[in-house]
Design a protein around this motif. Structure first.
Motif, PDB file in Angstrom:
ATOM      1  N   GLU A  16      58.870  16.143 -34.646  1.00  0.00           N
ATOM      2  CA  GLU A  16      59.578  16.542 -35.878  1.00  0.00           C
ATOM      3  C   GLU A  16      59.140  15.789 -37.129  1.00  0.00           C
ATOM      4  OE1 GLU A  16      63.822  16.392 -34.900  1.00  0.00           O
ATOM      5  OE2 GLU A  16      63.756  18.517 -34.403  1.00  0.00           O
ATOM      6  N   THR A  17      58.142  14.942 -37.024  1.00  0.00           N
ATOM      7  CA  THR A  17      57.695  14.215 -38.216  1.00  0.00           C
ATOM      8  C   THR A  17      56.269  14.607 -38.608  1.00  0.00           C
ATOM      9  OG1 THR A  17      57.106  12.404 -36.716  1.00  0.00           O
ATOM     10  CG2 THR A  17      59.163  12.180 -37.941  1.00  0.00           C
ATOM     11  N   ARG A 177      62.758   7.790 -28.459  1.00  0.00           N
ATOM     12  CA  ARG A 177      64.044   7.652 -29.162  1.00  0.00           C
ATOM     13  C   ARG A 177      64.526   6.200 -29.293  1.00  0.00           C
ATOM     14  NH1 ARG A 177      66.152  12.671 -26.401  1.00  0.00           N
ATOM     15  NH2 ARG A 177      67.498  11.391 -25.079  1.00  0.00           N
ATOM     16  N   GLY A 181      66.695   8.783 -32.158  1.00  0.00           N
ATOM     17  CA  GLY A 181      66.335  10.167 -32.478  1.00  0.00           C
ATOM     18  C   GLY A 181      66.634  10.514 -33.927  1.00  0.00           C
ATOM     19  N   ALA A 182      66.160  11.682 -34.319  1.00  0.00           N
ATOM     20  CA  ALA A 182      66.219  12.070 -35.740  1.00  0.00           C
ATOM     21  C   ALA A 182      67.648  12.184 -36.265  1.00  0.00           C
ATOM     22  CB  ALA A 182      65.493  13.401 -35.930  1.00  0.00           C
ATOM     23  N   ARG A 183      68.568  12.559 -35.405  1.00  0.00           N
ATOM     24  CA  ARG A 183      69.930  12.785 -35.898  1.00  0.00           C
ATOM     25  C   ARG A 183      70.884  11.644 -35.548  1.00  0.00           C
ATOM     26  NH1 ARG A 183      67.451  17.570 -35.642  1.00  0.00           N
ATOM     27  NH2 ARG A 183      67.065  17.347 -33.422  1.00  0.00           N
ATOM     28  N   ALA A 184      70.314  10.489 -35.200  1.00  0.00           N
ATOM     29  CA  ALA A 184      71.173   9.398 -34.724  1.00  0.00           C
ATOM     30  C   ALA A 184      71.948   8.745 -35.853  1.00  0.00           C
ATOM     31  CB  ALA A 184      70.312   8.349 -34.046  1.00  0.00           C
ATOM     32  N   ALA A 185      73.239   8.705 -35.654  1.00  0.00           N
ATOM     33  CA  ALA A 185      74.097   8.097 -36.684  1.00  0.00           C
ATOM     34  C   ALA A 185      73.826   6.597 -36.800  1.00  0.00           C
ATOM     35  CB  ALA A 185      75.553   8.343 -36.331  1.00  0.00           C
ATOM     36  N   ARG A 188      71.206   5.469 -39.280  1.00  0.00           N
ATOM     37  CA  ARG A 188      71.629   5.596 -40.682  1.00  0.00           C
ATOM     38  C   ARG A 188      72.631   4.495 -41.058  1.00  0.00           C
ATOM     39  NH1 ARG A 188      68.062   8.219 -39.839  1.00  0.00           N
ATOM     40  NH2 ARG A 188      67.991  10.360 -39.080  1.00  0.00           N
TER      41      ARG A 188
END
Ligand SMILES: NC(=O)c1ccc[n+]([C@@H]2O[C@H](COP(=O)([O-])OP(=O)(O)OC[C@H]3O[C@@H](n4cnc5c(N)ncnc54)[C@H](OP(=O)(O)O)[C@@H]3O)[C@@H](O)[C@H]2O)c1
Length: 260
Positions: A16-17, A177, A181-185, A188
């Motif tokens: 995804e990158t 991961r 992973g890309a959507r990991a809270a 952030r």
């Protein structure tokens, strides 16, 4: 490449990158190589990522180690994917069966390729704790040199089952991961500067580096492959492979911060 150990080192994922922007991929690969990250993980499953990585490695292929995959229900399709991987100049250092798909069918021809010297290691990957039984069967077949598993402070199912088995069987471990992973809270949700203070003597400046060092401090882990689309972050992530390793106290702190 030496028999078993690959690291401990920081590589670069491409899921995804690395889409169809080969120019951006070349910038990220250049930044990674310059910072000492030389292992690049991809797959035919990642759309244009493999092709972008091939372009990005042009003129400097010998500086990188390619870890890619076969993701195919049939041997014929797997061989077609392998043919397309000629973009890596006739060589794949780590060839992995993606998500266990048809692993028994693919092993014989992958072993022939390894015997012919076009593949260094054969690996197998899985992303889902639900498939760990079959993953263990694959490892116990004695025919894989490497495994790729998810591992981060909030995703530890492989820690108890796969890492001890890999150690027992002498199989190298790649970690997918590592940042969740890309959507990991939790990637952030950066802890405060103060929270990271005890980790500074280990060379940690950012939360991502703390997460990567957490993985690398496990002696059974060879390689973490965080993905990024940003050259600056490739440099930041590579720096996690430098400096002293975390001990138990630092690992525990990262776990507490990740779970907070
Ligand atoms: N089944 C399999 O075989 C399988 C499954 C999953 C993954 N993988 C492999 O493992 C690699 C890594 O896993 P992943 O890509 O799922 O997850 P990951 O590396 O844990 O996380 C990637 C995400 O983290 C962000 N990131 C990267 N560096 C950062 C930093 N320094 N600070 C903050 N955010 C940062 C990236 O965003 P930016 O682009 O904005 O930096 C991206 O969204 C994949 O790329 C792939 O090669 C294999």
């Amino acid at each position: 490449m030496e028999a078993r150990r690959l690291g401990p080192v920081v590589g670069l994922g491409t899921y995804e990158t690395f889409l169809d922007d080969a120019l951006l991929a070349a910038e990220v690969v250049g930044a990674a190589l310059g910072a000492g990250s030389t292992v690049f993980d991809s797959s035919p499953m990642y759309g244009a990522a493999e092709a972008s990585l091939g372009v990005a490695l042009q003129g400097r292929r010998e500086r990188g180690v390619v870890a890619t995959k076969i993701w195919a229900e049939s041997v014929a399709e797997g061989r077609r994917q392998y043919e397309a991987q000629r973009r890596f100049f006739g060589r794949v250092e780590i060839q992995q069966v993606h998500n266990l798909v048809a692993w028994r069918e693919h092993l014989p021809w992958l072993e022939e390729e390894r015997d012919a010297g076009r593949i260094d290691r054969i690996g197998v990957t899985h992303y889902d704790a639900g498939g760990l039984g079959e993953f263990e069967d694959a490892m116990r077949s004695g025919r894989f040199d490497a495994v790729q598993i998810p591992l981060n402070p909030l995703e530890r199912e492989c820690e108890a089952r796969i890492l001890p088995l890999a150690e027992e069987l002498g199989i190298a471990v790649l970690v997918m991961r590592p940042l969740g992973g890309a959507r990991a809270a939790h990637v952030r949700r950066e802890p405060s500067e103060g929270d990271l203070e005890p980790l500074r003597p280990f060379g940690v400046e950012t939360w991502a580096q703390a997460l990567l060092k957490w993985c690398l401090a496990d002696h059974r882990v060879d390689l973490v492959i965080p993905a990024t689309s940003r050259p600056g972050r490739a440099i930041e992530n590579a720096a996690a492979g430098v400096g002293p390793a975390f001990g138990p106290d630092e690992r525990r702190l990262v776990e507490q911060l990740a779970c907070a």
